[in-house]
Design an enzyme around this catalytic site. Structure first.
Site, PDB file in Angstrom:
ATOM      1  N   GLN A   1       0.850  -1.187   0.000  1.00 25.37           N
ATOM      2  CA  GLN A   1       0.000   0.000   0.000  1.00 25.37           C
ATOM      3  C   GLN A   1       0.887   1.237   0.000  1.00 25.37           C
ATOM      4  O   GLN A   1       1.889   1.293   0.710  1.00 25.37           O
ATOM      5  CB  GLN A   1      -0.905   0.010   1.235  1.00 25.37           C
ATOM      6  CG  GLN A   1      -1.861   1.185   1.294  1.00 25.37           C
ATOM      7  CD  GLN A   1      -2.852   1.073   2.447  1.00 25.37           C
ATOM      8  OE1 GLN A   1      -3.296  -0.017   2.793  1.00 25.37           O
ATOM      9  NE2 GLN A   1      -3.211   2.204   3.024  1.00 25.37           N
TER      10      GLN A   1
ATOM     11  N   LYS B   1       6.976   0.753   7.413  1.00 22.61           N
ATOM     12  CA  LYS B   1       6.712   1.954   6.613  1.00 22.61           C
ATOM     13  C   LYS B   1       8.018   2.551   6.105  1.00 22.61           C
ATOM     14  O   LYS B   1       8.979   2.704   6.867  1.00 22.61           O
ATOM     15  CB  LYS B   1       5.986   3.007   7.450  1.00 22.61           C
ATOM     16  CG  LYS B   1       4.602   2.577   7.903  1.00 22.61           C
ATOM     17  CD  LYS B   1       3.949   3.640   8.769  1.00 22.61           C
ATOM     18  CE  LYS B   1       2.577   3.190   9.240  1.00 22.61           C
ATOM     19  NZ  LYS B   1       1.970   4.171  10.155  1.00 22.61           N
TER      20      LYS B   1
ATOM     21  N   TYR C   1       4.400   7.469   1.864  1.00 19.99           N
ATOM     22  CA  TYR C   1       5.009   6.283   2.470  1.00 19.99           C
ATOM     23  C   TYR C   1       4.390   5.019   1.937  1.00 19.99           C
ATOM     24  O   TYR C   1       3.235   4.957   1.578  1.00 19.99           O
ATOM     25  CB  TYR C   1       5.006   6.335   3.997  1.00 19.99           C
ATOM     26  CG  TYR C   1       3.678   6.360   4.692  1.00 19.99           C
ATOM     27  CD1 TYR C   1       3.088   5.174   5.131  1.00 19.99           C
ATOM     28  CD2 TYR C   1       3.041   7.549   4.975  1.00 19.99           C
ATOM     29  CE1 TYR C   1       1.884   5.191   5.813  1.00 19.99           C
ATOM     30  CE2 TYR C   1       1.836   7.578   5.656  1.00 19.99           C
ATOM     31  CZ  TYR C   1       1.272   6.391   6.071  1.00 19.99           C
ATOM     32  OH  TYR C   1       0.081   6.409   6.745  1.00 19.99           O
TER      33      TYR C   1
ATOM     34  N   HIS D   1       0.619   6.484  15.430  1.00 16.87           N
ATOM     35  CA  HIS D   1      -0.211   5.409  14.893  1.00 16.87           C
ATOM     36  C   HIS D   1       0.537   4.083  14.773  1.00 16.87           C
ATOM     37  O   HIS D   1       1.730   4.075  14.494  1.00 16.87           O
ATOM     38  CB  HIS D   1      -0.721   5.788  13.495  1.00 16.87           C
ATOM     39  CG  HIS D   1      -1.453   7.083  13.459  1.00 16.87           C
ATOM     40  ND1 HIS D   1      -1.285   7.993  12.442  1.00 16.87           N
ATOM     41  CD2 HIS D   1      -2.356   7.641  14.302  1.00 16.87           C
ATOM     42  CE1 HIS D   1      -2.053   9.040  12.654  1.00 16.87           C
ATOM     43  NE2 HIS D   1      -2.707   8.853  13.781  1.00 16.87           N
TER      44      HIS D   1
ATOM     45  N   ASP E   1      -6.600  11.586  17.289  1.00 14.28           N
ATOM     46  CA  ASP E   1      -5.223  11.443  17.779  1.00 14.28           C
ATOM     47  C   ASP E   1      -5.070  12.014  19.189  1.00 14.28           C
ATOM     48  O   ASP E   1      -4.254  11.519  19.975  1.00 14.28           O
ATOM     49  CB  ASP E   1      -4.242  12.137  16.834  1.00 14.28           C
ATOM     50  CG  ASP E   1      -4.053  11.389  15.518  1.00 14.28           C
ATOM     51  OD1 ASP E   1      -4.711  10.347  15.309  1.00 14.28           O
ATOM     52  OD2 ASP E   1      -3.250  11.844  14.685  1.00 14.28           O
TER      53      ASP E   1
END
Length: 191
Positions: A48, A73, A133, A63, A169
């Site tokens: 992804q 990532k 990313y 996260h 968040d």
């Protein structure tokens, strides 16, 4: 090799500097090459790609996803600059609960590899900052978790004291109360 890979204080987290070829037309660089990344120990398959645009002062994080969806990532900045943070959640790591922080920008072209088992967040330092990313696991809202960016016990030295943070968040728990799945992310340190 088109990349320089540098270890950081968190095992598995790498700073990646690509070769940038400049001439009168502009520049060219490779942003990913499977064979070079595998030689550096980055063996996960990317499934992804994500792209965000942020104004100065936007903070996104911290996260992560729990098992079976831990994400590795590969972070880079296409425009602007960020203060990037990786927090080790791997229960078997000597740096469990510690973080590494970096300033990366479109000007320096550096990238950060954050292996599975770490939380990630960043603060945009300029208007129009675009972060790209690649992730090794698809986003799954059922596995998504987070840690409060301003947790005083973590003492992350964010360069802006009053960032703009989403409601979601801002409601994440402190590190000590975070759901790490089975008592801690179990990903091996040598990913």
């Amino acid at each position: 090799m088109a990349f320089k890979f540098t270890e950081t204080e968190i095992p598995g987290v790498l700073v990646i500097e690509p070769d940038v070829y400049r001439d009168s037309r502009g520049f060219f660089m490779e942003t990913y090459k499977m064979s070079d990344f595998k030689r550096a120990g980055i063996t996960g398959e990317f499934v992804q790609d994500n792209h965000s645009l942020s104004s100065r002062g936007i903070l996104r994080g911290m996260h992560y996803q729990i098992s079976p969806g831990e994400q590795g990532k590969l972070i880079r900045v296409a425009s602007g600059s960020i203060f990037d943070v990786a927090l080790d959640l791997r229960k078997n790591s000597e740096t469990f609960g510690k973080f590494a922080a970096f300033r990366i920008s479109s000007g320096d072209r550096r990238m950060i590899w954050i292996p599975p088992g770490l939380a990630h967040g960043f603060l945009s330092l300029e208007d129009g900052t675009e972060v790209l990313y690649k992730a090794t696991t698809e986003y799954d809202p059922a596995l998504e978790r987070g840690i409060l960016w301003s947790d005083p016990e973590l003492n992350i030295p964010w360069p802006l004291k009053d960032p703009i943070v989403s409601g979601k968040d801002n409601k994440f728990p402190l590190f000590r109360n975070a759901d790490l799945g089975n008592g801690g992310i179990s990903t091996e340190v040598d990913d």
